[in-house]
Design a protein around this motif. Structure first.
Motif, mmCIF file in Angstrom:
data_model
loop_
_atom_site.group_PDB
_atom_site.id
_atom_site.type_symbol
_atom_site.label_atom_id
_atom_site.label_comp_id
_atom_site.label_asym_id
_atom_site.label_seq_id
_atom_site.Cartn_x
_atom_site.Cartn_y
_atom_site.Cartn_z
ATOM 1 N N ILE A 182 -17.116 1.559 48.183
ATOM 2 C CA ILE A 182 -16.561 2.521 47.108
ATOM 3 C C ILE A 182 -17.251 3.819 47.155
ATOM 4 O O ILE A 182 -16.704 5.028 46.678
ATOM 5 C CB ILE A 182 -17.250 1.633 45.614
ATOM 6 N N GLU A 183 -18.596 3.782 47.565
ATOM 7 C CA GLU A 183 -19.437 5.152 47.640
ATOM 8 C C GLU A 183 -18.520 6.103 48.544
ATOM 9 O O GLU A 183 -18.634 7.250 48.040
ATOM 10 C CB GLU A 183 -20.663 4.798 48.037
ATOM 11 N N ASP A 184 -18.225 5.793 49.760
ATOM 12 C CA ASP A 184 -17.497 6.586 50.700
ATOM 13 C C ASP A 184 -15.957 6.857 50.137
ATOM 14 O O ASP A 184 -15.826 8.057 49.919
ATOM 15 C CB ASP A 184 -17.298 5.659 52.132
ATOM 16 N N ILE A 185 -15.426 6.021 49.699
ATOM 17 C CA ILE A 185 -14.154 6.445 48.981
ATOM 18 C C ILE A 185 -14.108 7.351 48.122
ATOM 19 O O ILE A 185 -13.183 8.307 47.895
ATOM 20 C CB ILE A 185 -13.275 5.239 48.434
ATOM 21 N N ALA A 186 -15.078 7.350 47.029
ATOM 22 C CA ALA A 186 -15.387 8.424 45.907
ATOM 23 C C ALA A 186 -15.648 9.650 46.331
ATOM 24 O O ALA A 186 -15.063 10.595 45.822
ATOM 25 C CB ALA A 186 -16.625 7.814 44.969
ATOM 26 N N VAL A 187 -16.212 9.796 47.613
ATOM 27 C CA VAL A 187 -16.415 11.062 48.107
ATOM 28 C C VAL A 187 -15.142 11.678 48.796
ATOM 29 O O VAL A 187 -14.827 12.621 48.516
ATOM 30 C CB VAL A 187 -17.697 11.064 49.177
ATOM 31 N N GLY A 188 -14.600 10.714 49.613
ATOM 32 C CA GLY A 188 -13.375 11.163 50.279
ATOM 33 C C GLY A 188 -12.329 11.505 49.106
ATOM 34 O O GLY A 188 -11.163 12.484 49.269
ATOM 35 N N ALA B 23 -4.709 10.540 45.092
ATOM 36 C CA ALA B 23 -6.177 10.759 45.897
ATOM 37 C C ALA B 23 -7.024 11.710 44.853
ATOM 38 O O ALA B 23 -6.908 12.984 45.124
ATOM 39 C CB ALA B 23 -6.066 11.306 47.226
ATOM 40 N N GLY B 24 -7.717 11.196 44.082
ATOM 41 C CA GLY B 24 -8.523 12.065 43.056
ATOM 42 C C GLY B 24 -9.824 11.525 42.754
ATOM 43 O O GLY B 24 -9.892 10.161 42.603
ATOM 44 N N ARG C 248 1.050 6.043 52.607
ATOM 45 C CA ARG C 248 0.450 4.705 53.040
ATOM 46 C C ARG C 248 -1.111 5.397 53.443
ATOM 47 O O ARG C 248 -1.291 6.423 53.727
ATOM 48 C CB ARG C 248 0.881 4.171 54.389
ATOM 49 N N ASN C 249 -1.896 4.257 53.406
ATOM 50 C CA ASN C 249 -3.349 4.310 53.804
ATOM 51 C C ASN C 249 -4.061 5.375 53.580
ATOM 52 O O ASN C 249 -5.191 5.865 54.225
ATOM 53 C CB ASN C 249 -3.345 4.563 55.417
ATOM 54 N N ILE C 250 -3.830 5.833 52.184
ATOM 55 C CA ILE C 250 -4.600 6.916 51.594
ATOM 56 C C ILE C 250 -6.058 6.373 51.580
ATOM 57 O O ILE C 250 -7.211 7.200 51.559
ATOM 58 C CB ILE C 250 -4.029 7.222 50.250
ATOM 59 N N LEU C 251 -6.401 5.116 51.072
ATOM 60 C CA LEU C 251 -7.744 4.587 50.779
ATOM 61 C C LEU C 251 -8.554 4.596 52.141
ATOM 62 O O LEU C 251 -9.949 4.852 52.125
ATOM 63 C CB LEU C 251 -7.967 3.146 50.209
#
Length: 364
Positions: free
Chosen positions: A9-15, A103-104, A203-206
């Protein structure tokens, strides 16, 4: 299929904040909502798009409104649950899974908060590959998928079910209601089948968001240049380096609109960059040259840490690096440019892919 825990979650939030091009809501608030839900209810299962049954009912979870409103009006998460339950009631069918609409910052996190609380999986796909400010600005619209029936819900307990003639009217009516409901709402719209999402989603945005976040985190740990590592990861280009000398930002008609001005440093000395935004960064240009324009992605990164800065987070005196990233090919089609290109937002420039603009500058 995989489980998403706290570090992911931490990494996804930054990306997500980086791909959100300044918009999509405050990533910190969204991250806290997701982390709290996972703490209370356990990890969330993420599905690859091919693992979703063709006939499954899938619905994105998202917030709409001006990101600046979230600084004072923090969602509880109950709004999203109410919107989903109302939509299920209207459709007479249970929702199989959710996914991010874009993606936001907050909008990549809300599906995890909702999924943890409702016991749903999250699908690794979205409808933009970045963030855009209006409801019709999704690949689903390009492919003829209706936004309605749509449900919007606020923190006071108000809900509204919309049925409109097209997705542009969904945006108009929902935006007007959002303003009356305090400037931000949670919504459930673009209900579709798994087959629809496989054909129309990005696809594969996460995975990409997580890779970006991990890249920045490891760059800091290993004392390497985070911005250069990010540019490799996303296939992007450095556009400008400078210091924020002015920020003109206001919330109007349900959006955070404005212009940020940067004074160049280093090789960009004696140049001034103007960055125009409507929730998201849409146009970057100096006095003499166009650097990048929607639908390509424009992200502002902290010059020291490489962390993304949202439109509401830009501050006077901040030292930043502005980067450009090529958008998904769907946005470079005729209908894509008509829907999210510079002319739609009132900018008197033609769309030129960022890689062509950079190449033209390099070969001068």
């Amino acid at each position: 299929m995989r489980e998403i825990g706290k570090q992911e979650i931490e990494d996804i939030a930054v990306g997500a904040a980086l791909l959100g091009t300044g918009g999509g809501g405050d990533p910190y608030i969204g991250k806290l909502m997701a982390l709290q839900a996972i703490e209370e209810h356990g990890p969330v299962t993420v599905l690859d798009l091919d693992e979703v049954p063709d006939d499954a009912l899938v619905v994105p979870s998202s917030m709409m409104g001006a990101p600046t409103v979230m600084l004072e009006k923090i969602p509880s998460g109950e709004e999203a649950i109410e919107a989903f339950q109302k939509l299920e009631e209207y459709l007479g069918k249970k929702i199989y899974a959710t996914f991010p609409i874009e993606a936001g910052g907050v909008n990549s996190m809300l599906p995890f908060a909702l999924a943890a609380r409702l016991g749903l999986p999250v699908i690794d796909a979205d409808g933009m590959g970045r963030a855009f400010p209006e409801l019709q600005m999704v690949t689903f619209y390009l492919d003829g998928i209706s936004a309605t029936p749509a449900v919007i819900a606020d923190e006071k307990g108000n809900t509204a079910v919309l049925s409109t003639i097209d997705n542009v009217w969904t945006e108009r009516i929902a935006r007007a209601a959002t303003i009356q409901m305090g400037g931000s709402v949670m919504n459930a719209m673009y209900s579709m089948t798994g087959k629809n999402l496989k054909e129309s989603g990005i696809r594969n945005i996460l995975k990409l968001e997580e890779e970006i976040g991990r890249t920045i985190r490891l760059a800091k740990a290993n004392n390497v240049n985070a911005i250069q590592e990010v540019l490799k990861t996303v296939g992007g280009f450095e556009l400008f380096r400078g210091k924020v000398t002015d920020i003109n930002r206001k919330t109007e008609t349900g959006f955070a609109r404005g212009v940020a001005t940067f004074e160049g440093v280093g090789e960009y000395k004696n140049e001034t960059l103007q960055l125009r935004f409507q929730n998201e960064h849409l146009l970057a240009q100096t006095e003499k040259r166009l650097l990048c324009v929607t639908p390509d992605l424009i992200a502002v990164l902290d010059a020291e840490t490489g962390l993304p800065i949202t439109t509401e987070g830009i501050r006077y005196g901040s030292r930043c690096v502005v980067i450009g990233i090529p958008c998904h090919p769907k946005w470079r089609t005729e209908k894509g440019i008509e829907t999210v290109g510079p002319k739609y937002f009132g900018y008197d420039v033609d769309y030129i892919p960022v890689e062509e603009l950079v190449h033209k500058e390099v070969t001068k």
